[in-house]
Design a protein around this motif. Structure first.
Motif, mmCIF file in Angstrom:
data_model
loop_
_atom_site.group_PDB
_atom_site.id
_atom_site.type_symbol
_atom_site.label_atom_id
_atom_site.label_comp_id
_atom_site.label_asym_id
_atom_site.label_seq_id
_atom_site.Cartn_x
_atom_site.Cartn_y
_atom_site.Cartn_z
ATOM 1 N N SER A 1 62.540 56.702 62.858
ATOM 2 C CA SER A 1 63.627 56.478 63.818
ATOM 3 C C SER A 1 63.744 55.016 64.227
ATOM 4 C CB SER A 1 63.430 57.357 65.057
ATOM 5 O OG SER A 1 62.195 57.058 65.693
ATOM 6 N N ASP A 2 62.681 54.203 64.007
ATOM 7 C CA ASP A 2 62.739 52.799 64.404
ATOM 8 C C ASP A 2 62.835 51.859 63.198
ATOM 9 O OD1 ASP A 2 60.181 53.071 63.403
ATOM 10 O OD2 ASP A 2 59.181 52.091 65.088
ATOM 11 N N ASP A 3 63.267 52.387 62.062
ATOM 12 C CA ASP A 3 63.452 51.569 60.867
ATOM 13 C C ASP A 3 64.916 51.146 60.779
ATOM 14 O OD1 ASP A 3 63.450 50.328 58.421
ATOM 15 O OD2 ASP A 3 62.954 52.125 57.259
ATOM 16 N N PHE A 4 65.190 49.830 60.851
ATOM 17 C CA PHE A 4 66.581 49.397 60.808
ATOM 18 C C PHE A 4 67.150 49.471 59.396
ATOM 19 C CE2 PHE A 4 64.622 45.357 59.600
ATOM 20 C CZ PHE A 4 65.537 44.794 58.722
ATOM 21 N N ILE A 5 66.292 49.467 58.376
ATOM 22 C CA ILE A 5 66.762 49.531 56.989
ATOM 23 C C ILE A 5 67.152 50.964 56.632
ATOM 24 C CG2 ILE A 5 66.098 49.212 54.580
ATOM 25 C CD1 ILE A 5 64.251 46.942 55.529
ATOM 26 N N ARG B 1 46.445 57.014 60.992
ATOM 27 C CA ARG B 1 45.780 58.114 60.306
ATOM 28 C C ARG B 1 45.827 59.407 61.114
ATOM 29 N NH1 ARG B 1 41.616 58.470 56.349
ATOM 30 N NH2 ARG B 1 40.581 60.496 56.452
ATOM 31 N N GLU B 2 45.590 59.313 62.413
ATOM 32 C CA GLU B 2 45.552 60.517 63.241
ATOM 33 C C GLU B 2 46.936 60.924 63.734
ATOM 34 O OE1 GLU B 2 42.821 62.208 63.521
ATOM 35 O OE2 GLU B 2 41.648 60.693 62.439
ATOM 36 N N GLU B 3 47.814 59.944 63.938
ATOM 37 C CA GLU B 3 49.104 60.229 64.563
ATOM 38 C C GLU B 3 50.189 60.634 63.568
ATOM 39 O OE1 GLU B 3 49.097 57.206 68.359
ATOM 40 O OE2 GLU B 3 49.233 56.316 66.353
ATOM 41 N N LEU B 4 50.253 59.924 62.439
ATOM 42 C CA LEU B 4 51.393 60.122 61.534
ATOM 43 C C LEU B 4 51.025 60.662 60.158
ATOM 44 C CD1 LEU B 4 53.498 56.912 62.303
ATOM 45 C CD2 LEU B 4 53.867 59.239 63.151
ATOM 46 N N TRP B 5 49.820 60.402 59.689
ATOM 47 C CA TRP B 5 49.479 60.875 58.352
ATOM 48 C C TRP B 5 49.519 62.390 58.230
ATOM 49 C CZ3 TRP B 5 44.983 57.276 56.259
ATOM 50 C CH2 TRP B 5 45.488 55.979 56.141
ATOM 51 N N PRO B 6 49.062 63.147 59.222
ATOM 52 C CA PRO B 6 49.191 64.610 59.104
ATOM 53 C C PRO B 6 50.653 65.059 59.047
ATOM 54 C CG PRO B 6 47.541 64.051 60.743
ATOM 55 C CD PRO B 6 48.252 62.774 60.406
ATOM 56 N N GLU C 1 57.735 60.486 69.476
ATOM 57 C CA GLU C 1 57.087 61.770 69.673
ATOM 58 C C GLU C 1 55.636 61.767 69.198
ATOM 59 O OE1 GLU C 1 59.277 64.931 67.939
ATOM 60 O OE2 GLU C 1 61.089 64.587 69.147
ATOM 61 N N HIS C 2 55.274 60.750 68.431
ATOM 62 C CA HIS C 2 53.945 60.727 67.823
ATOM 63 C C HIS C 2 53.110 59.519 68.189
ATOM 64 C CE1 HIS C 2 55.108 64.105 65.242
ATOM 65 N NE2 HIS C 2 56.253 63.490 65.078
ATOM 66 N N THR C 3 53.742 58.400 68.499
ATOM 67 C CA THR C 3 52.982 57.184 68.773
ATOM 68 C C THR C 3 53.798 56.227 69.634
ATOM 69 O OG1 THR C 3 51.873 55.283 67.766
ATOM 70 C CG2 THR C 3 53.824 56.108 66.641
ATOM 71 N N ARG C 4 53.097 55.349 70.347
ATOM 72 C CA ARG C 4 53.765 54.298 71.105
ATOM 73 C C ARG C 4 53.944 53.032 70.270
ATOM 74 N NH1 ARG C 4 50.824 54.487 77.081
ATOM 75 N NH2 ARG C 4 51.445 56.635 77.627
ATOM 76 N N GLY C 5 53.319 53.008 69.101
ATOM 77 C CA GLY C 5 53.401 51.837 68.245
ATOM 78 C C GLY C 5 54.717 51.757 67.507
#
Length: 282
Positions: A221-225, A269-274, A252-256
């Motif tokens: 959602s935060d990718d401008f490309i 690894r813990e937030e988005l890889w799963p 919904e998954h991370t603040r980064g």
């Protein structure tokens, strides 16, 4: 991971890495890189996939990383050859040398865009497209739109004129690119139909009509490309491939900030890889 050399149909040597799981294998995955991104960028995610029970192959396109000559000014290759030659070489290697079929093609950006050039797509079970989008500069939001405009109208041509190739690392855009690759990419990104003109010249068709493997496209959602406009437009290049599109809500998954390449970084690894793993296995 095991170091490999894969030979393309024109004799070009591609640098690759390969690993197999210790436990019972659940499948085979190729990670096909984004433009100007070396295979080593994905090595932690590849290890995660191996731990989940998959054979994994990483490779550098010609002109990138371990597949680049010592002097890029000596290289005449074009970007479309990443699809017509390099991707075909990888599929052929896995099928004929490793005895693998039903390959999951995990394509990041251009790594999914060009998969339609694979001649023996019957060996691909499905494509998982990550942030793969039509790259026409006017389809990007402000202020990025004007930064990309400056890249293609001023910075890119100037780099080629001064250095003889694209010194992309000087502007924080990944690995350096040979002259013809940068100029071909520029042509695509200045065209509203992206590389459809190249398809017409190379395949006598404006679309990858022969490619019928299912595609699951996910974008951040935060990718401008890769955005709400460019991702569906890219899927239009594959009219005979059943496809699904998922927009991953980063907050919904991370603040980064994840953006175009972040999902493959070890810190997620813990937030988005799963989440990505669930999409791969869906």
């Amino acid at each position: 991971m095991e170091k490999l050399t894969i030979t393309a149909s024109d004799g070009y040597q591609l640098s690759a890495l390969y690993a197999s799981p210790d436990q019972e294998c659940r499948g085979s995955i190729v990670i096909s890189s984004a433009t100007g991104v070396k295979k080593e960028f994905y090595i932690h995610f590849a290890g995660f996939l191996v731990g989940q029970g998959y054979h994994v192959l990483l490779f550098d396109y010609r002109g990138i990383g371990g597949s680049a000559p010592a002097d890029l000014r000596t290289m005449d290759a074009y970007m479309h050859e990443w699809g017509t030659k390099d991707m075909n070489a990888v599929v052929d290697y896995l099928v004929h040398e490793k005895g693998l079929k039903e390959i999951i093609w995990l394509g990041h950006s251009v790594g999914a865009q060009l998969v339609g050039f694979v001649d023996h797509a019957e060996h691909i079970a499905k494509v998982v497209s990550v942030n793969s989008a039509l790259g026409y500069w006017r389809y990007f939001p402000l202020p990025w739109r004007w930064l990309i405009w400056a890249l293609w109208y001023f910075v890119g041509p100037l780099m080629v004129k001064v250095y003889g190739y694209g010194v992309m690392n000087k502007i924080g855009w990944g690995e350096n690119l040979p002259r013809n690759m940068l100029l071909e990419w520029r042509t695509w990104c200045l065209n509203r139909s992206y590389f459809r003109g190249s398809l017409t010249q190379l395949l006598d068709a404006g679309q990858f009509v022969h490619f019928t493997r299912p595609i699951t496209a996910v974008y951040m959602s935060d990718d401008f490309i890769a955005n709400d406009k460019t991702v569906p437009l890219m899927m239009g290049f594959f009219p005979n491939s059943p496809h699904q599109i998922f927009k991953l809500s980063v907050r919904e998954h991370t603040r980064g900030k994840v953006g175009h390449t972040g999902i493959f970084r070890k810190k997620y690894r813990e937030e988005l890889w799963p989440v990505l793993m669930a999409i791969i296995e869906k």
